[in-house]
Scaffold this motif. Sequence first.
Motif, mmCIF file in Angstrom:
data_model
loop_
_atom_site.group_PDB
_atom_site.id
_atom_site.type_symbol
_atom_site.label_atom_id
_atom_site.label_comp_id
_atom_site.label_asym_id
_atom_site.label_seq_id
_atom_site.Cartn_x
_atom_site.Cartn_y
_atom_site.Cartn_z
ATOM 1 N N VAL A 261 42.999 -33.933 7.974
ATOM 2 C CA VAL A 261 44.238 -34.712 7.865
ATOM 3 C C VAL A 261 45.445 -33.875 8.282
ATOM 4 N N ASN A 262 46.592 -34.515 8.271
ATOM 5 C CA ASN A 262 47.847 -33.831 8.625
ATOM 6 C C ASN A 262 47.802 -33.203 10.014
ATOM 7 N N TRP A 263 47.437 -34.031 10.959
ATOM 8 C CA TRP A 263 47.401 -33.593 12.361
ATOM 9 C C TRP A 263 48.807 -33.505 12.937
ATOM 10 N N PRO A 264 48.963 -32.698 13.980
ATOM 11 C CA PRO A 264 50.214 -32.793 14.730
ATOM 12 C C PRO A 264 50.219 -34.128 15.501
ATOM 13 N N LEU A 265 51.422 -34.675 15.707
ATOM 14 C CA LEU A 265 51.522 -35.931 16.459
ATOM 15 C C LEU A 265 51.342 -35.679 17.959
ATOM 16 N N PHE A 266 51.840 -34.514 18.393
ATOM 17 C CA PHE A 266 51.816 -34.216 19.835
ATOM 18 C C PHE A 266 51.077 -32.920 20.118
ATOM 19 N N GLU A 267 50.548 -32.844 21.330
ATOM 20 C CA GLU A 267 50.092 -31.571 21.871
ATOM 21 C C GLU A 267 50.934 -31.287 23.108
ATOM 22 N N TYR A 268 51.353 -30.045 23.244
ATOM 23 C CA TYR A 268 52.163 -29.694 24.402
ATOM 24 C C TYR A 268 51.257 -29.109 25.469
ATOM 25 N N ASP A 269 51.304 -29.685 26.652
ATOM 26 C CA ASP A 269 50.514 -29.170 27.756
ATOM 27 C C ASP A 269 51.384 -28.225 28.573
ATOM 28 N N GLU A 270 51.063 -26.931 28.483
ATOM 29 C CA GLU A 270 51.934 -25.937 29.123
ATOM 30 C C GLU A 270 51.911 -26.055 30.639
ATOM 31 N N LYS A 271 50.726 -26.315 31.179
ATOM 32 C CA LYS A 271 50.621 -26.446 32.631
ATOM 33 C C LYS A 271 51.516 -27.547 33.164
ATOM 34 N N GLU A 272 51.403 -28.721 32.520
ATOM 35 C CA GLU A 272 52.162 -29.863 33.012
ATOM 36 C C GLU A 272 53.563 -29.938 32.418
ATOM 37 N N GLY A 273 53.812 -29.078 31.442
ATOM 38 C CA GLY A 273 55.137 -29.059 30.840
ATOM 39 C C GLY A 273 55.518 -30.359 30.167
ATOM 40 N N ARG A 274 54.550 -30.990 29.534
ATOM 41 C CA ARG A 274 54.868 -32.252 28.857
ATOM 42 C C ARG A 274 54.022 -32.393 27.591
ATOM 43 N N TYR A 275 54.480 -33.321 26.745
ATOM 44 C CA TYR A 275 53.744 -33.615 25.523
ATOM 45 C C TYR A 275 52.695 -34.691 25.781
#
Lengths: 588, 588
Positions: B431-445
């Motif tokens: 439980v208590n997951w992050p809502l977003f993952e940040y993709d460093e390559k693409e520079g976006r969430y």
Amino acid sequence: MNRTHTSGQLNEQHIGESVQLIGWVQKRRDLGGLIFVDVRDRSGLVQVVFNPEISETAIQVAEKLRNEYIIQVKGTVIARAENQVNPNIPSGAIEIHAQEIEIINEAKTPPFAIENNTDAGEDVRLKYRYLDLRRPAMYDTFKMRSDITKTVRRFLDDEGFLEVETPILTKSTPEGARDYLVPSRVHNGEFYALPQSPQLFKQLLMVGGFERYYQIARCFRDEDLRADRQPEFTQIDMEMSFLSMDEILEMNERMMKKIMKEVKGIDVTIPFARMDYDEAMARYGSDKPDVRFGLELVDLSETVKDSAFKVFASAVETGGQVKAINVKGAAANYSRKDIDALGEFASVYGAKGLAWLKVDEEGLKGPIAKFFEGEAASSLIQTLEASAGDLLLFVADKKSVVADALGALRLKLGKDLGLIDENSFEFLWVVNWPLFEYDEKEGRYYAAHHPFTRPFDEDLSLMDTDPSKVRAQAYDLVLNGYELGGGSLRIYSREVQEKMFEILGFSEEEAKAQFGFLMEAFEYGTPPHGGVAFGLDRVVMLLSGSTNLRDTIAFPKTASASDLLTQAPSPVAQAQLEELNLKISNTQ
Amino acid sequence: MNRTHTSGQLNEQHIGESVQLIGWVQKRRDLGGLIFVDVRDRSGLVQVVFNPEISETAIQVAEKLRNEYIIQVKGTVIARAENQVNPNIPSGAIEIHAQEIEIINEAKTPPFAIENNTDAGEDVRLKYRYLDLRRPAMYDTFKMRSDITKTVRRFLDDEGFLEVETPILTKSTPEGARDYLVPSRVHNGEFYALPQSPQLFKQLLMVGGFERYYQIARCFRDEDLRADRQPEFTQIDMEMSFLSMDEILEMNERMMKKIMKEVKGIDVTIPFARMDYDEAMARYGSDKPDVRFGLELVDLSETVKDSAFKVFASAVETGGQVKAINVKGAAANYSRKDIDALGEFASVYGAKGLAWLKVDEEGLKGPIAKFFEGEAASSLIQTLEASAGDLLLFVADKKSVVADALGALRLKLGKDLGLIDENSFEFLWVVNWPLFEYDEKEGRYYAAHHPFTRPFDEDLSLMDTDPSKVRAQAYDLVLNGYELGGGSLRIYSREVQEKMFEILGFSEEEAKAQFGFLMEAFEYGTPPHGGVAFGLDRVVMLLSGSTNLRDTIAFPKTASASDLLTQAPSPVAQAQLEELNLKISNTQ
């Protein structure tokens, strides 16, 4: 967030209890300083009263309420004054006196009222399907649909059936309706097809020794749509090994009886009546006769073959038929204009004309009465069991037109004259079908059911000599004039299956390319097997009393196969097409 | 055709009875003038004996029998001599002395033996899937699959859920995996997509007031396949309104408990343990930890940040981590070569190296022991709770690599060292997951679950300031290191949903074009709602003890998404493409 009860559950038994509800505002009325709010959830309605003397805070919130707001309410169940009892809803004898209220979510004014009787057009209802589904009648239909599949599953589970899922991404086959295709990305230039039914897979499960299979299966046909067709539809699909046709019918009768009992509370009698295909066509002009009323077709070909009325005589002489319906006691109700309208109706089904006679105390009346005098008149009257006041309607044409036109006319008259008991459910098996239909235009045979239907053993030799005479071990279940579905025993020998494809015009190579795997399977110890498929959507439609198949499908498509809610189909990104190596050759 | 019993049903209780069976010839042996035939049906095996003294006619027929022939046999149940009892099958104490036999269908010699232990390659098994399915172990798996769906349905029916079917022909959406597309014939140039899940429709059913929905739903992803992926797969899919996360988890725990009881006869304890995502990553290096054994990851970053071993110190200094596993008592069992092999294994997960130390009575040993002396050694030993005989394995890298490499290594060591009780079933909610993952390559969430997941109310303001810190009201159910599925509470306000799409990089127009109907729906009185989806195929795989997802699907596809039995996908007729106005631009 919490509810102690649902709206539809509350009644006199709860008087004095403190309850908590969550639901939608169906209606708000302000009256004499009080606010009355009908709170709706999927179970029903209950009236909630806000009174400043109970809670000033609560009524201030209630003042903001509009239709379709979602609220949580806490209050006490109170008996209504006798003159305020609403006998139309289960909670009509009580109301909730609210102590607390919270607005859970707000709502804009819906484009149509959330009520069973809506005059909203179907396009608006489909675009806002989520609002349409809030209408209690819609919920009731889907509750019934869920109850039907529940009953089917429990019945079949108890009979030892296994639920098995068959693929949706399958192989395109040329026979039958048009396939929906799915381009393969891995195998460019190749396609999957969405299944028109799980037919081949359920037979393969029988070859695989599963003995009893069922599935509530999604099926697909890319056909031009009519009111009772959808691009995707659902079948109650089953297949079983080692059972005779009688055993299969008997089991399905018990299943249908159970559905009728659980879902409609109706006891239907089993076994269901059975009727030969030939008899159904002869007496009702239909392979799915509505047997809730008479108005049967009477064959007069023998009676009128030498008639002075040349239209009749020549129809018989050229191999056609003359048949009639005796509309008992209707002579006085149908003017010449009314009868002309019936003629128009019959012409839609290919009839070149609708001849008629009225019967009175003196004999036959009407434009063609002059051709029927003396012996000719009395034999007509006798064959049609006609008496004074009857209206006699005749079609003289080739056999198929006579059946179509008089069959359709019979249904129309049955409805118009109120001869049909709408509360009655008359099941009927139509059996002894022909295996093939001959298409005169194309000069070839088609499978009357499908190419996997087993012929009667004693008719096998006719496959070589006269395919049109071969009878199929097939059966359709008809309810009130609608085909619910049907099935057959299947071919389980490679030789018979090959012969079948040969008669259907497949070359040996084509048969092998399309169905080689099935014919090969038959060589490895295949059990005799047969099955049934019922159209779930149609079952729901008939049992819910709807006439619109779309009302039985949560998110249906329009007649042009569009989803007005999500806007499918839609254009896709060029990159998606490139991955599939596809080009749109010619956008309209 | 008739059977009085099935093969698997017969035992000592039937001795003396006359029985009739239908089934497949599993094996025939001729011995001392008698013929012994094992007759198999889906329920099991029974031995039938043909004796010329009982029936000369029958044994003459039996002489023709070969494996996989289908026969009907009539005979008497007789007790076997004590020394001939077969304790491995339920009917092992009896046999049938045959009076009559009929061959129902013949069979060619199958390409592989119909036995649980087969050495046939999977390609042959898939091509002759109907024979593969005759192996009793396969039938058992599909019986279990059917029992699981039966249990799920009965549970959810009883909880007031409605089974509702959602469309298979839906709209293509850009977010998520690759869609399978279906060209529209009516709307040329436009496409349907097969659903990756019923997500939007189940939310719309909640907007529609259905309150509780479920479906055993077919889903589709056109992705590159792995051993545990199929182009079409099945979800146990549900959605409910007005429930808290705790209520949703509690209901699903009861459902899982019931499945385990009905299908495996195992009592699992509820409530299941819950673990924060962060804790799972920290202790197990995985968001789906197998908690049946220890070997937990220990964070040494603080301990070694000033270490003389520069690899460790600089990993911490550059924002990475140093973590270790203490493999208790394993020092003696792992040679330098063995440890090198573990290092190779870790490198697959991105680890640049696997440092190690062994502990003996005198202290630390190994190539990097020289960097850990005195205080440094004792603090390591203390933090890792190490003692003589232990093997310590270290990864120093950025956080994600440390987790991946040590997490995978932990699983491997757990298996290799036999630390896992294969008969235990340990459920765990993450439980208590992050809502977003940040993709460093693409520079976006990206959405860690999907774009409809509801953030914690108290984190809403972080959406503007630091999306990476926003927690999701999401939960995954993990069993023995496999993710069975999961779900979340959903966004039900237009504003939050718009914000979500904005963070995910949608323009306002794109969001509206793709999901406008959903956001519009939110404005008409949408209840708070949430749901769950479990991967049915994976549930069956885990409960049946298989490691091959294809064994849980009746007609699966290969890794190149082909059906080896029916040869799908396949080329289609040019006329079919023309109707769709499609061209294949570049066949490979």
